[in-house]
Every structure is written in structure tokens, then in C-alpha cells.
Design a protein around this motif. Structure first.
Motif, PDB file in Angstrom:
ATOM      1  N   GLU A 109     -17.279  -4.062  -3.681  1.00 19.72           N
ATOM      2  CA  GLU A 109     -16.573  -3.371  -4.634  1.00 19.72           C
ATOM      3  C   GLU A 109     -16.892  -1.914  -4.236  1.00 19.72           C
ATOM      4  O   GLU A 109     -18.128  -1.582  -4.478  1.00 19.72           O
ATOM      5  CB  GLU A 109     -16.482  -3.741  -6.074  1.00 19.72           C
ATOM      6  N   VAL A 110     -15.897  -0.834  -4.180  1.00 22.55           N
ATOM      7  CA  VAL A 110     -16.419   0.236  -3.667  1.00 22.55           C
ATOM      8  C   VAL A 110     -15.263   1.300  -4.495  1.00 22.55           C
ATOM      9  O   VAL A 110     -14.173   0.898  -4.767  1.00 22.55           O
ATOM     10  CB  VAL A 110     -15.774   0.552  -2.111  1.00 22.55           C
ATOM     11  N   TRP A 111     -15.885   2.485  -4.902  1.00 21.69           N
ATOM     12  CA  TRP A 111     -15.395   3.446  -5.324  1.00 21.69           C
ATOM     13  C   TRP A 111     -15.130   4.855  -4.652  1.00 21.69           C
ATOM     14  O   TRP A 111     -15.865   4.922  -4.039  1.00 21.69           O
ATOM     15  CB  TRP A 111     -16.093   3.758  -6.797  1.00 21.69           C
ATOM     16  N   GLY A 112     -14.146   5.486  -4.972  1.00 21.54           N
ATOM     17  CA  GLY A 112     -13.933   6.856  -4.523  1.00 21.54           C
ATOM     18  C   GLY A 112     -14.791   7.894  -5.441  1.00 21.54           C
ATOM     19  O   GLY A 112     -15.288   7.447  -6.298  1.00 21.54           O
ATOM     20  N   GLN A 113     -14.556   9.100  -4.944  1.00 20.10           N
ATOM     21  CA  GLN A 113     -15.231  10.130  -5.466  1.00 20.10           C
ATOM     22  C   GLN A 113     -14.443  10.638  -6.488  1.00 20.10           C
ATOM     23  O   GLN A 113     -14.974  11.563  -7.478  1.00 20.10           O
ATOM     24  CB  GLN A 113     -15.619  11.002  -4.462  1.00 20.10           C
ATOM     25  N   GLY A 114     -13.543  10.535  -6.625  1.00 15.79           N
ATOM     26  CA  GLY A 114     -12.359  10.986  -7.797  1.00 15.79           C
ATOM     27  C   GLY A 114     -11.712  12.157  -7.324  1.00 15.79           C
ATOM     28  O   GLY A 114     -11.826  12.817  -6.489  1.00 15.79           O
ATOM     29  N   THR A 115     -10.525  12.257  -8.068  1.00 16.08           N
ATOM     30  CA  THR A 115      -9.499  13.396  -7.905  1.00 16.08           C
ATOM     31  C   THR A 115      -9.086  13.677  -9.159  1.00 16.08           C
ATOM     32  O   THR A 115      -8.619  13.038  -9.976  1.00 16.08           O
ATOM     33  CB  THR A 115      -8.264  13.306  -6.912  1.00 16.08           C
ATOM     34  N   PRO A 116      -9.569  15.096  -9.643  1.00 18.23           N
ATOM     35  CA  PRO A 116      -8.938  15.489 -11.087  1.00 18.23           C
ATOM     36  C   PRO A 116      -7.509  15.709 -11.041  1.00 18.23           C
ATOM     37  O   PRO A 116      -6.997  16.142 -10.261  1.00 18.23           O
ATOM     38  CB  PRO A 116      -9.915  16.881 -11.089  1.00 18.23           C
ATOM     39  N   VAL A 117      -7.055  15.476 -12.484  1.00 19.66           N
ATOM     40  CA  VAL A 117      -5.760  15.587 -12.630  1.00 19.66           C
ATOM     41  C   VAL A 117      -5.662  16.451 -13.965  1.00 19.66           C
ATOM     42  O   VAL A 117      -6.405  15.942 -15.222  1.00 19.66           O
ATOM     43  CB  VAL A 117      -4.847  14.367 -12.760  1.00 19.66           C
ATOM     44  N   THR A 118      -5.076  17.373 -13.974  1.00 19.98           N
ATOM     45  CA  THR A 118      -4.801  18.246 -15.292  1.00 19.98           C
ATOM     46  C   THR A 118      -3.304  18.601 -15.694  1.00 19.98           C
ATOM     47  O   THR A 118      -2.619  18.849 -14.795  1.00 19.98           O
ATOM     48  CB  THR A 118      -5.636  19.511 -15.153  1.00 19.98           C
ATOM     49  N   VAL A 119      -3.122  18.081 -16.946  1.00 10.41           N
ATOM     50  CA  VAL A 119      -1.703  18.184 -17.211  1.00 10.41           C
ATOM     51  C   VAL A 119      -1.657  19.243 -18.714  1.00 10.41           C
ATOM     52  O   VAL A 119      -2.282  19.223 -19.526  1.00 10.41           O
ATOM     53  CB  VAL A 119      -1.227  16.737 -17.798  1.00 10.41           C
ATOM     54  N   SER A 120      -1.193  20.273 -18.209  1.00 10.20           N
ATOM     55  CA  SER A 120      -1.409  21.536 -19.110  1.00 10.20           C
ATOM     56  C   SER A 120      -0.181  22.283 -18.829  1.00 10.20           C
ATOM     57  O   SER A 120       0.431  22.524 -17.555  1.00 10.20           O
ATOM     58  CB  SER A 120      -2.559  22.321 -19.020  1.00 10.20           C
ATOM     59  N   SER A 121       0.492  23.062 -19.997  1.00 12.80           N
ATOM     60  CA  SER A 121       1.340  24.096 -19.425  1.00 12.80           C
ATOM     61  C   SER A 121       0.589  25.448 -19.545  1.00 12.80           C
ATOM     62  O   SER A 121       1.250  26.483 -19.201  1.00 12.80           O
ATOM     63  CB  SER A 121       2.507  24.198 -20.773  1.00 12.80           C
TER      64      SER A 121
END
Length: 121
Positions: A109-121
Motif C-alpha cells: 500500500e503506497v501513499w502519495g505526498q499530497g496536493t493541497p486544495v484551498t476553497v476560498s473566495s
């Protein structure tokens, strides 16, 4: 042996869309299930969606059903997460996870490093 690299995160306004990608590379026999998780600051990492190797089974957490779509391209060893109608509370780091079989027959089982998502006005 197996590496996952996510891309596609960023800043988006509420109600907007983003498409995340996660590509697997390395030496392996097969990539089996693939999934997307997310982790907001101070929170645990939660499953968002998963997809079987044949794409015949797709599961979503109830809060994203109807707005998010998980898909994969086995020729590219890539999984996607199309996210529509995004909400501010969905701001998080999004992680890709995969189950893989190595050439020696081991299951990983392998994980990636992640990618940030910001939902904001």
C-alpha cells in the motif's frame, strides 16, 4: 518500488471545480485499487473515494456523492478525482493511495505526498 505523484491542487472559489491526478511509477506487476483521501488541519485523514482496478466498483463518502467523480486510466497508471461544486470546508491536503502488487508478488500500500486544495473566495 512504487511511487505516487499527485498534481492538480490549488486555490478555487466556492462552487468551482478542480481535477486531481495521481500517477503511479516504478517497478510493479499491477496497480490494484486506487483511492483519494483528504486531511484538513487538525483532522484525521479520511477516505473520499475509491475505485477498483476494472473501474467497476467506485465508492464515495456520502458528502461528495454527486459532486466528485473518481476515474482511472490503467494504461497510464493514473487515477483522477474530478471535484465540482467545491465547498470551503473541503479545504484540505488530498492524498492518493494505491494497492500494488510487486514483481516478486508482494502486496504493497503506497501513499502519495499530497496536493493541497484551498476553497476560498
Amino acid at each position: 518500488q512504487v511511487q505516487l505523484v499527485e498534481s492538480g491542487g490549488g486555490l478555487v472559489q466556492p462552487g468551482g471545480s478542480l481535477r486531481l491526478s495521481c500517477a503511479a511509477s516504478g517497478s510493479f506487476l499491477s496497480i490494484n485499487y486506487m483511492a483519494w483521501y483528504r486531511q484538513a488541519p487538525g483532522n484525521q485523514r479520511d477516505l473520499v473515494a475509491s475505485i477498483s482496478r476494472s473501474s467497476s466498483i467506485r465508492n464515495y463518502v456520502s458528502s461528495v456523492r454527486g459532486r466528485f467523480t473518481i476515474s482511472r486510466d490503467n494504461a497510464k497508471n493514473t487515477v483522477y478525482l474530478q471535484m465540482d461544486s467545491l465547498k470551503p470546508e473541503e479545504t484540505a491536503v488530498y492524498y492518493c493511495k494505491a494497492g500494488a502488487t510487486t514483481r516478486s508478488g508482494l502486496s504493497l500500500e503506497v501513499w502519495g505526498q499530497g496536493t493541497p486544495v484551498t476553497v476560498s473566495s
